[in-house]
Each structure stands twice: as structure tokens, then as C-alpha cells.
Write a protein that holds these residues in place. Structure first.
Motif, PDB file in Angstrom:
ATOM      1  N   PHE A 109      37.697  22.761  34.046  1.00  0.00           N
ATOM      2  CA  PHE A 109      38.758  22.921  33.063  1.00  0.00           C
ATOM      3  C   PHE A 109      38.295  23.724  31.850  1.00  0.00           C
ATOM      4  CE2 PHE A 109      40.604  19.565  35.591  1.00  0.00           C
ATOM      5  CZ  PHE A 109      41.935  19.974  35.654  1.00  0.00           C
ATOM      6  N   LEU A 110      37.021  23.650  31.547  1.00  0.00           N
ATOM      7  CA  LEU A 110      36.477  24.515  30.498  1.00  0.00           C
ATOM      8  C   LEU A 110      36.593  25.977  30.914  1.00  0.00           C
ATOM      9  CD1 LEU A 110      34.944  25.037  27.867  1.00  0.00           C
ATOM     10  CD2 LEU A 110      32.815  24.661  29.121  1.00  0.00           C
ATOM     11  N   LEU A 111      36.288  26.273  32.186  1.00  0.00           N
ATOM     12  CA  LEU A 111      36.381  27.650  32.670  1.00  0.00           C
ATOM     13  C   LEU A 111      37.827  28.129  32.710  1.00  0.00           C
ATOM     14  CD1 LEU A 111      33.747  27.701  35.564  1.00  0.00           C
ATOM     15  CD2 LEU A 111      33.524  28.608  33.247  1.00  0.00           C
ATOM     16  N   CYS A 112      38.769  27.229  32.925  1.00  0.00           N
ATOM     17  CA  CYS A 112      40.181  27.623  32.894  1.00  0.00           C
ATOM     18  C   CYS A 112      40.581  28.099  31.501  1.00  0.00           C
ATOM     19  CB  CYS A 112      41.070  26.459  33.326  1.00  0.00           C
ATOM     20  SG  CYS A 112      41.056  26.138  35.098  1.00  0.00           S
ATOM     21  N   ILE A 113      39.974  27.534  30.482  1.00  0.00           N
ATOM     22  CA  ILE A 113      40.244  27.976  29.111  1.00  0.00           C
ATOM     23  C   ILE A 113      39.469  29.247  28.804  1.00  0.00           C
ATOM     24  CG2 ILE A 113      39.996  27.348  26.673  1.00  0.00           C
ATOM     25  CD1 ILE A 113      40.377  24.417  27.591  1.00  0.00           C
ATOM     26  N   GLY A 114      38.213  29.305  29.242  1.00  0.00           N
ATOM     27  CA  GLY A 114      37.429  30.523  29.082  1.00  0.00           C
ATOM     28  C   GLY A 114      36.196  30.340  28.228  1.00  0.00           C
ATOM     29  N   LEU A 169      39.189  31.202  34.519  1.00  0.00           N
ATOM     30  CA  LEU A 169      39.797  31.023  35.830  1.00  0.00           C
ATOM     31  C   LEU A 169      41.311  31.003  35.681  1.00  0.00           C
ATOM     32  CD1 LEU A 169      37.548  28.237  37.427  1.00  0.00           C
ATOM     33  CD2 LEU A 169      37.487  30.692  37.905  1.00  0.00           C
ATOM     34  N   CYS A 170      41.993  31.599  36.634  1.00  0.00           N
ATOM     35  CA  CYS A 170      43.456  31.606  36.657  1.00  0.00           C
ATOM     36  C   CYS A 170      43.924  30.349  37.386  1.00  0.00           C
ATOM     37  CB  CYS A 170      43.964  32.861  37.364  1.00  0.00           C
ATOM     38  SG  CYS A 170      45.756  32.930  37.533  1.00  0.00           S
ATOM     39  N   LYS A 171      44.619  29.458  36.681  1.00  0.00           N
ATOM     40  CA  LYS A 171      45.017  28.190  37.285  1.00  0.00           C
ATOM     41  C   LYS A 171      46.110  28.368  38.336  1.00  0.00           C
ATOM     42  CE  LYS A 171      45.092  24.473  34.704  1.00  0.00           C
ATOM     43  NZ  LYS A 171      45.393  23.505  33.620  1.00  0.00           N
ATOM     44  N   SER A 172      46.897  29.441  38.247  1.00  0.00           N
ATOM     45  CA  SER A 172      47.979  29.636  39.212  1.00  0.00           C
ATOM     46  C   SER A 172      47.478  30.161  40.552  1.00  0.00           C
ATOM     47  CB  SER A 172      49.030  30.596  38.640  1.00  0.00           C
ATOM     48  OG  SER A 172      48.458  31.868  38.377  1.00  0.00           O
ATOM     49  N   GLY A 175      41.856  32.231  41.009  1.00  0.00           N
ATOM     50  CA  GLY A 175      40.947  33.369  41.003  1.00  0.00           C
ATOM     51  C   GLY A 175      40.212  33.556  39.685  1.00  0.00           C
ATOM     52  N   LYS A 176      39.134  34.303  39.753  1.00  0.00           N
ATOM     53  CA  LYS A 176      38.345  34.614  38.561  1.00  0.00           C
ATOM     54  C   LYS A 176      39.051  35.675  37.704  1.00  0.00           C
ATOM     55  CE  LYS A 176      33.853  33.867  40.837  1.00  0.00           C
ATOM     56  NZ  LYS A 176      32.589  34.530  41.214  1.00  0.00           N
ATOM     57  N   CYS A 177      38.939  35.533  36.397  1.00  0.00           N
ATOM     58  CA  CYS A 177      39.429  36.515  35.424  1.00  0.00           C
ATOM     59  C   CYS A 177      38.278  36.874  34.495  1.00  0.00           C
ATOM     60  CB  CYS A 177      40.569  35.957  34.576  1.00  0.00           C
ATOM     61  SG  CYS A 177      41.854  35.067  35.447  1.00  0.00           S
ATOM     62  N   HIS A 178      38.320  38.068  33.944  1.00  0.00           N
ATOM     63  CA  HIS A 178      37.379  38.383  32.875  1.00  0.00           C
ATOM     64  C   HIS A 178      37.914  39.525  32.028  1.00  0.00           C
ATOM     65  CE1 HIS A 178      36.098  41.456  35.801  1.00  0.00           C
ATOM     66  NE2 HIS A 178      35.500  42.080  34.797  1.00  0.00           N
ATOM     67  N   MET A 179      37.518  39.504  30.754  1.00  0.00           N
ATOM     68  CA  MET A 179      37.907  40.544  29.803  1.00  0.00           C
ATOM     69  C   MET A 179      36.660  41.232  29.281  1.00  0.00           C
ATOM     70  SD  MET A 179      39.954  40.364  26.139  1.00  0.00           S
ATOM     71  CE  MET A 179      41.075  39.094  26.720  1.00  0.00           C
ATOM     72  N   LEU A 180      36.714  42.567  29.223  1.00  0.00           N
ATOM     73  CA  LEU A 180      35.626  43.371  28.681  1.00  0.00           C
ATOM     74  C   LEU A 180      36.021  43.830  27.275  1.00  0.00           C
ATOM     75  CD1 LEU A 180      34.926  45.570  31.841  1.00  0.00           C
ATOM     76  CD2 LEU A 180      33.721  43.493  31.131  1.00  0.00           C
ATOM     77  N   PRO A 181      35.140  43.699  26.289  1.00  0.00           N
ATOM     78  CA  PRO A 181      35.484  44.099  24.920  1.00  0.00           C
ATOM     79  C   PRO A 181      35.643  45.607  24.805  1.00  0.00           C
ATOM     80  CG  PRO A 181      33.176  43.478  25.051  1.00  0.00           C
ATOM     81  CD  PRO A 181      33.778  43.142  26.385  1.00  0.00           C
ATOM     82  N   ALA A 182      36.642  46.033  24.051  1.00  0.00           N
ATOM     83  CA  ALA A 182      36.923  47.460  23.883  1.00  0.00           C
ATOM     84  C   ALA A 182      35.723  48.191  23.292  1.00  0.00           C
ATOM     85  CB  ALA A 182      38.153  47.644  22.994  1.00  0.00           C
TER      86      ALA A 182
END
Length: 279
Positions: free
Chosen positions: A63-68, A80-83, A86-93
Motif C-alpha cells: 500500500f505504500l507503493l500504491c501511494i508512491g 503501483l497502479c491499483k486498477s 502495473g508499475k508506474c514511474h515518473m521521471l523529473p523534467a
């Protein structure tokens, strides 16, 4: 920063709260299949974070990973995408923007990263290195620009858009028209009974169609419109659904402004998020 982000995300969702070193993590009773969505390499991902997690169960970590969490010394935001599971990630601009003197770097409240960039008129190139362990196999992924307006009124006053082209492992893949505006309400006449009050002649119902198409493109599938995110930022899809990103190494994204479209745009990063299973 992580604690603040967790607190914001937990509002209105909590059925029960667990503590991870003073951080409240929300667990909903609806998450009955959480074990199926735990990535097999979750411990390796946790080890890439600077957070110290002690006496934490596998369910709490999920659940921590679901928040990020921030990983790789703050250079990625993993979740993590709860729906879809799958894995999600954001790269800083600031990390992926190719050298461009027109982009201004600065700290910005509410960002997951230390700095954001402010764009101006012109063309911008983002070089996103793709890591196989940041994607879930057999998922279609969307690529999002995560941003805010320096002047919040700008999105309401203007019909703004820019052209996006993108290469996957150097090979051109396609392009998209990204609109920095929300669908507008449309007045639909009501069927009036005999005693109908004339002051109530119409109702505002959100459009299901797109507002205005640039003359350069008439195919609806080549357009995307910005959406409000739960974290207070905006997002707009930059490309068509991408297959098997775990097998690729690089995605280059090019933003080309139309007039002053990108002037004053604050970009936090580019996020990869699964749309659905590729079955």
C-alpha cells in the motif's frame, strides 16, 4: 516531502491506517486482491529508496507503493497502479530535458522532485531512458506530461495546444496534438412542459466530444486533452498506447509549441502509467 505526499493521498480513502515510521498509509477493504499485484521485485525497489522501513509487513509495503516513493536518489517516483496492478514511474523534467537555455529550473511547492522547469515558447526535447524493471510485462503504457500553469487563469482563457512527436529507440513512432484545455460544457435545450419556467431553458452538460480541432489534424485519435490529477497537478497524454516498453531502451519526446502555448508551463516530469493489460 514523502510524508506530506502520503498524507494528501490518504484523505477520504482510509478504512484503516497503518504506521510506517510515523507515516500514515491508507488501506481500503476493497483491496482484497492486493497479493496478486505485489511485484516480485518489490524488495529491490524498496532498497532503491532512501526511506528506512523497519518492522513493516508485505501488505503495508504494497500500500505504500500504491501511494508512491522516491527512488534512485530522488531521480524517479515509483508507484503501483491499483486498477491494473502495473508499475508506474515518473521521471523529473530536470533530469530528462535536453540542454535548453530557455527552460528555467526552480523549486516548486507540491512537486515530488527538488526542482521543476518552466517552459517558454519553442521546441523542447525530453530523453527518457527506459528500464525494464520499471514496467510490468504485457501492459499497454501511456506517457503523460505532468504540469501546472504559472498563471492558473491561462487554461481557462485560451485554447492552447502543442504538437508532440516521439521516437522509440531512435525510430520515429508517430505524433499527437496535446491540448492544454479541458472539455467545455455545452448548452443542450430541454424539452419544456407547458408550465416550464423560461428561466430554466438550458442545462450545462459536459461535452463528450473534443472542443476544437487544429486544422493540421482531423483524426480524433491523434488528439489528447488535459485532465486533472488527484495530486493537484494536470496531465496530458503525449503518445499513443505503447507496447512492451520493457523491451526498449529509450523514448525521445519532442514538444513543439504553437505561438506562445508553452510559455509559463511548469513541468514536474513525464510519467509512464499502464492503461490496460496487453492480451
Amino acid at each position: 516531502m514523502v510524508a506530506d505526499s502520503l498524507s494528501r493521498c490518504c484523505v477520504g480513502v482510509t478504512k484503516r491506517r497503518i504506521g510506517i515510521q510515523g507515516i500514515g498509509v491508507s488501506i481500503s477493504d476493497e483491496d482484497v486482491d492486493w497479493e496478486k499485484n505485489v511485484p516480485s521485485d518489490y524488495q529491490g525497489i524498496i532498497n532503491r529508496s532512501s526511506m528506512t522501513l523497519k518492522q513493516t509487513t508485505k501488505k503495508e509495503l504494497y500500500f505504500l507503493l500504491c501511494i508512491g516513493i522516491l527512488i534512485d536518489d530522488g531521480r524517479k517516483w515509483f508507484s503501483l497502479c491499483k486498477s491494473t496492478g502495473g508499475k508506474c514511474h515518473m521521471l523529473p523534467a530536470t533530469e530528462i530535458l535536453c540542454s535548453n537555455e530557455r527552460a528555467h529550473r526552480f523549486s516548486f511547492s507540491g512537486s515530488r522532485f527538488k526542482e521543476v522547469i518552466q517552459l517558454q515558447q519553442g521546441t523542447y526535447a525530453f530523453k527518457c531512458k527506459l528500464e525494464s524493471d520499471m514496467f510490468s510485462p504485457r501492459n499497454l503504457y501511456a506517457c503523460y506530461l505532468v504540469f501546472k500553469f504559472l498563471d492558473s487563469r491561462k487554461s481557462l482563457d485560451d485554447r492552447l495546444f502543442f504538437r508532440v512527436s516521439y521516437n522509440l529507440d531512435i525510430e520515429p513512432v508517430g505524433y499527437k496534438i496535446a491540448h492544454l484545455s479541458l472539455p467545455e460544457p455545452i448548452n443542450i435545450p430541454l424539452i419544456k412542459p407547458k408550465n416550464y419556467n423560461i428561466s430554466d431553458e438550458s442545462s450545462n452538460i459536459p461535452k463528450t466530444k473534443f472542443p476544437r480541432m487544429p486544422k493540421t489534424c482531423t483524426d480524433d485519435s491523434m488528439h489528447s486533452w488535459m485532465q486533472q490529477r488527484d495530486d493537484g497537478w494536470m496531465e496530458v497524454i503525449l503518445c499513443k498506447p505503447l507496447h512492451k516498453l520493457e523491451d526498449h531502451k529509450l523514448l525521445d519526446v519532442f514538444l513543439r509549441s504553437a505561438g506562445s502555448t508553452l510559455d509559463g508551463l511548469i513541468v514536474q516530469g513525464i510519467e509512464f502509467r499502464p492503461m490496460q493489460r496487453d492480451v
